[in-house]
Scaffold this motif. Structure first.
Motif, PDB file in Angstrom:
ATOM      1  N   PHE A  55       0.876  -1.073   0.032  1.00 28.03           N
ATOM      2  CA  PHE A  55       0.061   0.034   0.002  1.00 28.03           C
ATOM      3  C   PHE A  55       0.785   1.295   0.163  1.00 28.03           C
ATOM      4  O   PHE A  55       2.020   1.107   0.376  1.00 28.03           O
ATOM      5  CB  PHE A  55      -0.904   0.043   1.228  1.00 28.03           C
ATOM      6  N   THR A  56       0.187   2.499  -0.168  1.00 27.10           N
ATOM      7  CA  THR A  56       0.854   3.659  -0.445  1.00 27.10           C
ATOM      8  C   THR A  56       0.525   4.533   0.846  1.00 27.10           C
ATOM      9  O   THR A  56      -0.565   4.587   1.315  1.00 27.10           O
ATOM     10  CB  THR A  56       0.723   4.298  -1.688  1.00 27.10           C
ATOM     11  N   ALA A  57       1.711   5.420   1.015  1.00 24.24           N
ATOM     12  CA  ALA A  57       1.347   6.760   1.944  1.00 24.24           C
ATOM     13  C   ALA A  57       1.785   7.893   1.507  1.00 24.24           C
ATOM     14  O   ALA A  57       2.712   7.958   0.593  1.00 24.24           O
ATOM     15  CB  ALA A  57       1.969   6.440   3.317  1.00 24.24           C
ATOM     16  N   SER A  58       1.289   9.021   1.894  1.00 28.43           N
ATOM     17  CA  SER A  58       1.836  10.367   1.485  1.00 28.43           C
ATOM     18  C   SER A  58       2.598  10.772   2.584  1.00 28.43           C
ATOM     19  O   SER A  58       2.134  10.883   3.669  1.00 28.43           O
ATOM     20  CB  SER A  58       0.783  11.242   1.110  1.00 28.43           C
ATOM     21  N   LEU A  59       3.701  11.281   2.741  1.00 32.84           N
ATOM     22  CA  LEU A  59       4.387  11.899   3.874  1.00 32.84           C
ATOM     23  C   LEU A  59       4.058  13.522   3.780  1.00 32.84           C
ATOM     24  O   LEU A  59       3.766  14.314   2.809  1.00 32.84           O
ATOM     25  CB  LEU A  59       6.202  11.767   3.485  1.00 32.84           C
ATOM     26  N   GLU A  60       4.423  13.940   4.899  1.00 33.62           N
ATOM     27  CA  GLU A  60       4.006  15.332   5.621  1.00 33.62           C
ATOM     28  C   GLU A  60       5.293  16.150   5.051  1.00 33.62           C
ATOM     29  O   GLU A  60       6.313  15.593   4.599  1.00 33.62           O
ATOM     30  CB  GLU A  60       3.904  15.333   7.132  1.00 33.62           C
ATOM     31  N   ASP A  61       5.004  17.281   4.901  1.00 29.94           N
ATOM     32  CA  ASP A  61       5.985  18.416   4.645  1.00 29.94           C
ATOM     33  C   ASP A  61       6.657  18.940   5.917  1.00 29.94           C
ATOM     34  O   ASP A  61       6.190  20.032   6.298  1.00 29.94           O
ATOM     35  CB  ASP A  61       5.443  19.642   3.741  1.00 29.94           C
ATOM     36  N   ASN A  62       7.566  18.012   6.601  1.00 35.83           N
ATOM     37  CA  ASN A  62       7.994  18.455   7.742  1.00 35.83           C
ATOM     38  C   ASN A  62       9.531  17.832   7.944  1.00 35.83           C
ATOM     39  O   ASN A  62       9.887  16.808   7.313  1.00 35.83           O
ATOM     40  CB  ASN A  62       7.250  18.200   8.991  1.00 35.83           C
ATOM     41  N   PRO A  63      10.492  18.466   8.649  1.00 39.23           N
ATOM     42  CA  PRO A  63      11.818  17.968   8.907  1.00 39.23           C
ATOM     43  C   PRO A  63      11.958  16.440   9.294  1.00 39.23           C
ATOM     44  O   PRO A  63      12.905  15.826   8.735  1.00 39.23           O
ATOM     45  CB  PRO A  63      12.372  18.899   9.779  1.00 39.23           C
ATOM     46  N   SER A  64      10.858  16.082  10.029  1.00 39.29           N
ATOM     47  CA  SER A  64      10.991  14.541  10.461  1.00 39.29           C
ATOM     48  C   SER A  64      10.837  13.700   9.230  1.00 39.29           C
ATOM     49  O   SER A  64      11.311  12.715   9.073  1.00 39.29           O
ATOM     50  CB  SER A  64      10.097  14.287  11.854  1.00 39.29           C
ATOM     51  N   ALA A  65       9.631  13.832   8.365  1.00 41.20           N
ATOM     52  CA  ALA A  65       9.506  13.105   7.352  1.00 41.20           C
ATOM     53  C   ALA A  65      10.520  13.052   6.160  1.00 41.20           C
ATOM     54  O   ALA A  65      10.801  12.379   5.629  1.00 41.20           O
ATOM     55  CB  ALA A  65       8.169  13.852   6.836  1.00 41.20           C
ATOM     56  N   TRP A  66      11.030  14.402   6.036  1.00 39.00           N
ATOM     57  CA  TRP A  66      12.180  14.481   5.007  1.00 39.00           C
ATOM     58  C   TRP A  66      13.440  13.668   5.615  1.00 39.00           C
ATOM     59  O   TRP A  66      14.142  12.854   5.026  1.00 39.00           O
ATOM     60  CB  TRP A  66      12.948  15.861   5.062  1.00 39.00           C
ATOM     61  N   ASP A  67      13.711  13.575   7.063  1.00 41.12           N
ATOM     62  CA  ASP A  67      14.839  12.483   7.575  1.00 41.12           C
ATOM     63  C   ASP A  67      14.389  11.181   7.241  1.00 41.12           C
ATOM     64  O   ASP A  67      15.077  10.270   6.973  1.00 41.12           O
ATOM     65  CB  ASP A  67      14.862  12.978   8.971  1.00 41.12           C
ATOM     66  N   PHE A  68      12.901  10.764   7.620  1.00 39.96           N
ATOM     67  CA  PHE A  68      12.658   9.351   7.263  1.00 39.96           C
ATOM     68  C   PHE A  68      12.832   9.335   5.996  1.00 39.96           C
ATOM     69  O   PHE A  68      13.503   7.942   5.488  1.00 39.96           O
ATOM     70  CB  PHE A  68      11.298   9.446   7.634  1.00 39.96           C
TER      71      PHE A  68
END
Length: 159
Positions: A55-68
């Motif tokens: 399945f798919t997910a959309s990531l948030e626009d935040n530094p923690s999501a970018w690091d992930f």
């Protein structure tokens, strides 16, 4: 008679041209890039797979999501925790710059729990608590998360 020295104008033009060239060759720098990975990830999608589910997910626009996102692809293990989530431990802690209280908690949220360094895939209601950082949202519903057990987990970047 007052004389004007041309150097400040030349320096100003030179700075403008240098900035323009940087903006053309490295647009993420010109836009004021942020975060651990050095750029913003807008609308990034990831693929999550375990057991027979993908399945798919959309990531948030935040530094923690970018690091992930900078860790992808990942091969982890996913298991049940409590009655409302599945968890997977990351190979390292993520940036906590995305840590801020949030509302509208809902099944399908993908979060990072900073105190333990794990991902939390919520398949039932939950409440925000300190250290919980929302990384994204599942797009295809929560049905795969209802499969009980421990499984190999693969997470890849789609876009």
């Amino acid at each position: 008679m007052i004389q004007h020295h041309p150097l400040p104008v030349i320096a100003s033009r030179r700075g403008f041209i240098t900035g323009l060239a940087a903006g053309i060759t490295c647009p993420q720098l010109a836009a004021g890039s942020e975060g651990v990975t050095g750029r913003k990830e807008r609308g990034m999608k990831i693929r999550i797979a375990f057991s027979s589910h993908s399945f798919t997910a959309s990531l948030e626009d935040n530094p923690s999501a970018w690091d992930f996102a900078s860790l992808l692809p990942l091969a982890l293990s996913i298991s049940d925790y409590s009655t409302n989530e599945k968890i997977a431990y990351l190979p390292r802690k993520l940036s906590e710059e995305g840590d801020r209280p949030f509302g509208n908690e809902a099944p399908g949220d993908l979060c990072y729990y900073a105190p333990w360094g794990n991902l939390a895939f919520f398949h039932a209601g939950y409440r925000y608590s300190a250290g919980l950082i929302r990384l994204g949202r599942l797009e295809d519903g929560i049905a795969p998360l209802l499969t009980r057990g421990t499984f190999p987990l693969h997470i890849d970047r789609l876009s």
